[in-house]
Motif scaffolding. Structure first.
Motif, short mmCIF file in Angstrom:
data_model
loop_
_atom_site.label_atom_id
_atom_site.label_comp_id
_atom_site.label_asym_id
_atom_site.label_seq_id
_atom_site.Cartn_x
_atom_site.Cartn_y
_atom_site.Cartn_z
N SER A 188 -2.73 5.96 -12.61
CA SER A 188 -3.38 6.35 -11.16
C SER A 188 -2.76 5.37 -10.07
O SER A 188 -3.61 4.34 -9.94
CB SER A 188 -4.80 6.54 -11.07
OG SER A 188 -5.16 6.85 -9.59
N TRP A 189 -1.68 5.57 -9.46
CA TRP A 189 -0.98 4.66 -8.55
C TRP A 189 -2.08 4.57 -7.12
O TRP A 189 -2.03 3.60 -6.69
CB TRP A 189 0.23 4.97 -8.34
CG TRP A 189 1.39 4.79 -9.45
CD1 TRP A 189 1.76 6.12 -10.16
CD2 TRP A 189 1.72 3.72 -9.90
NE1 TRP A 189 2.34 5.42 -11.22
CE2 TRP A 189 2.59 3.90 -11.13
CE3 TRP A 189 1.70 2.40 -9.51
CZ2 TRP A 189 3.22 2.99 -11.91
CZ3 TRP A 189 2.27 1.37 -10.21
CH2 TRP A 189 2.91 1.85 -11.46
N ASP A 190 -2.59 5.66 -6.83
CA ASP A 190 -3.40 5.72 -5.54
C ASP A 190 -4.45 4.83 -5.85
O ASP A 190 -4.98 3.84 -4.87
CB ASP A 190 -3.94 7.22 -5.29
CG ASP A 190 -2.67 8.20 -4.97
OD1 ASP A 190 -2.06 7.74 -3.85
OD2 ASP A 190 -2.46 8.94 -5.53
N ARG A 191 -5.29 4.70 -6.94
CA ARG A 191 -6.35 4.01 -7.32
C ARG A 191 -5.94 2.56 -7.41
O ARG A 191 -6.62 1.54 -7.02
CB ARG A 191 -6.90 4.55 -8.60
CG ARG A 191 -8.32 3.63 -8.93
CD ARG A 191 -9.00 4.15 -10.34
NE ARG A 191 -8.96 5.50 -10.15
CZ ARG A 191 -9.29 6.34 -11.32
NH1 ARG A 191 -9.66 5.63 -12.52
NH2 ARG A 191 -9.51 7.43 -11.22
N VAL A 194 -3.36 1.08 -5.75
CA VAL A 194 -3.23 0.41 -4.38
C VAL A 194 -4.51 0.12 -3.68
O VAL A 194 -4.58 -0.87 -2.87
CB VAL A 194 -2.52 1.49 -3.51
CG1 VAL A 194 -2.25 1.21 -2.07
CG2 VAL A 194 -1.03 1.36 -4.20
N VAL A 195 -5.56 1.05 -3.79
CA VAL A 195 -6.78 0.77 -3.15
C VAL A 195 -7.38 -0.68 -3.83
O VAL A 195 -7.86 -1.55 -2.70
CB VAL A 195 -7.68 1.82 -3.35
CG1 VAL A 195 -9.18 1.55 -2.89
CG2 VAL A 195 -7.44 2.99 -2.81
N GLY A 255 0.84 -1.15 0.14
CA GLY A 255 0.13 0.20 -0.08
C GLY A 255 0.77 1.31 -0.01
O GLY A 255 0.31 2.25 0.40
N ASP A 256 2.21 1.19 -0.26
CA ASP A 256 3.17 2.27 -0.39
C ASP A 256 3.05 2.79 -1.98
O ASP A 256 3.81 2.53 -2.57
CB ASP A 256 4.37 2.04 0.10
CG ASP A 256 5.22 3.14 0.41
OD1 ASP A 256 5.11 4.32 -0.16
OD2 ASP A 256 6.25 2.87 1.17
N VAL A 257 2.26 4.02 -2.18
CA VAL A 257 2.17 4.63 -3.45
C VAL A 257 3.28 5.35 -3.80
O VAL A 257 3.99 5.09 -4.82
CB VAL A 257 1.05 5.87 -3.81
CG1 VAL A 257 1.06 6.32 -4.83
CG2 VAL A 257 -0.37 4.86 -3.16
#
Length: 456
Positions: free
Chosen positions: A448-451, A453-454, A312-314
């Motif tokens: 979109s790396w944040d998306r 990871v989610v 979970g580390d963007v």
């Protein structure tokens, strides 16, 4: 405070962490390409037609091996995420499902082309002389598709769980064995028969099976890192199989487009004659040896980025992408220079191929060496960054537009309808790589790396 210093001293730097994964992988793939190169040198003593036959046959089996190898890439990404998150049960279930799929699919695609081998080479564009020389070799190497698939899966797993040197060791052993067996059976050493081109095929099949056996022991043996574990419920099967195919199927499509495109270039070269096809195979094989000097960065990308996503580390994932793409420039320059210098070896290695073949090969080597950086960058972004970001669509777009929209039409135009001939086809392939670079770079900037990871 002392414990903090000790922890910092034992934590590897980013450069060392990249090298720990990339160097063994690059060495492994260099050895694999050296294996093909040795086969080419051995059969090169039989003349230009033998070189063309081996290269044309390899371009067909390459379609199967690389397209189905997408399962290995998918597994390596999923295993890296599970390993980073500490989910051992998911890891074992994923690998077990992938091995079962490989056994089923690999068995079918190995046997069916074997039955069609007598007419297949000629039907897809080989000249009568090339088809006659290469049929037995093709029949044997296509049977190696199943062990090659299993090796790709097991190698990817071992790298993703922190054992990158294990596949390299297996490859070192089998490359040496392949070289000895190929030479002995092609020319006939001692009591062994002289099988010609088919001897190289037997060497490929035997050593592919041997490598799979070695990797199975490394992965599942007493000191192995995974266990054979079938999912217990339908929900567990779905949780494993769906992500496996969500990644593998698009990857398979893009690999299919890429390998079919590569094969169609060989068909264009064949239209220029057996000598042009032989020269193209020399260029391709030599280039492969030097391009894969950077291929470890691709595996490092899927492993290190996958672990960061699993945790979970963007920020860490994005940082690894930047480091690895920068590292690719340096390695590409070094190996590009070495590739260009290989023209000095053509007279020694391919003396029986003829002056015309060696001259065309030399021109092809120098032109491709100039654009080594572009090809390595495409490899890292297109086969590492985008698949790790679940953007396989971007890879498909790049491959389709680059090869079928631009490269192949330009190759037909320049190669068959202008005086450029062989050089025109080489230039068309370079233009294809430039188009792919533009597409891959555009898609990488949209991730979109944040998306991601989610979703992981």
């Amino acid at each position: 405070m002392p414990s903090t210093r000790t922890e910092q001293s034992t934590t590897p730097s980013p450069a060392r962490e990249i090298a720990r994964i990339a160097v063994p992988v690059s060495m492994e793939f260099v050895l694999m390409l050296v294996l093909n190169f040795v086969n080419q040198i051995v059969v090169g003593g039989l003349g230009a037609t033998a070189i063309a036959a081996v290269g044309f046959s390899n371009s067909l089996t390459f379609i199967l091996a690389v397209t189905l190898g997408c399962i290995g890439t998918s597994v390596s990404i999923l295993v890296a995420r599970a390993h980073g998150a500490g989910r051992r049960g998911d890891l074992d279930h994923t690998v077990t499902a992938a091995v079962l799929v490989a056994l089923a699919v690999g068995g079918v695609v190995s046997v069916v082309p074997w039955f069609l081998a007598d007419h297949l080479l000629g039907a897809v564009g080989a000249s009568p002389s090339v088809a006659a020389a290469g049929t037995d070799y093709f029949r044997l190497t296509v049977l190696a598709t199943l062990p090659v698939m299993l090796s790709a899966i097991l190698s990817g797993v071992l790298r993703s769980v922190g054992r990158p040197t294990s596949p390299m060791i297996a490859t070192m052993v089998t490359v040496v064995a392949n070289s000895v067996i190929a030479y002995s059976l092609v020319v006939g050493v001692g009591p062994l028969p002289s099988l010609g081109v088919a001897g190289a095929g037997w060497a490929t099949l035997v050593t592919a099976v041997a490598k799979t056996g070695i990797l199975l022991v490394m992965a599942y043996g007493r000191s192995g890192v995974i266990g054979w574990s079938l999912p217990d419920t339908r929900a567990q099967w779905r949780a494993v199989v769906v992500p496996l195919f969500v990644l593998a199927l698009p990857l398979g499509v893009t690999e299919l487009f890429w390998t079919v495109g590569t094969f169609l270039y060989n068909v264009v070269f064949q239209q220029l004659g057996d000598r042009a096809l032989a020269a193209a195979q020399i260029v391709t094989t030599l280039e492969g040896v030097f391009v894969v000097g950077s291929i470890g960065l691709m595996s490092a990308t899927t492993t290190l980025v996958g672990r960061s996503i699993g945790r979970g580390d963007v920020g860490d994932a994005v940082a690894w992408v930047r480091r690895l793409t920068r590292a690719g420039i340096g390695t590409a320059v070094v190996f590009g220079v070495l590739f260009a210098a290989s023209v000095l070896l053509l007279d020694t290695l391919f003396g029986e191929a003829g002056r015309e073949v060696r001259t065309m090969a030399g021109v092809g080597i120098l032109l491709n060496a100039l654009f080594q950086v572009v090809k390595v960058r495409n490899m890292i972004i297109g086969a590492g960054v985008l698949p790790s970001a679940n953007d396989v669509r971007g890879v498909i777009i790049g491959d389709v537009v680059g090869a079928f929209g631009v490269g192949l039409p330009l190759a037909v135009l320049l190669g068959l309808h202008t005086p450029l001939g062989f050089v025109g086809v080489v230039l068309a392939r370079i233009v294809e790589e430039l188009v792919k670079l533009a597409v891959f770079t555009w898609r990488a900037r949209r991730v979109s790396w944040d998306r991601l990871v989610v979703a992981a």
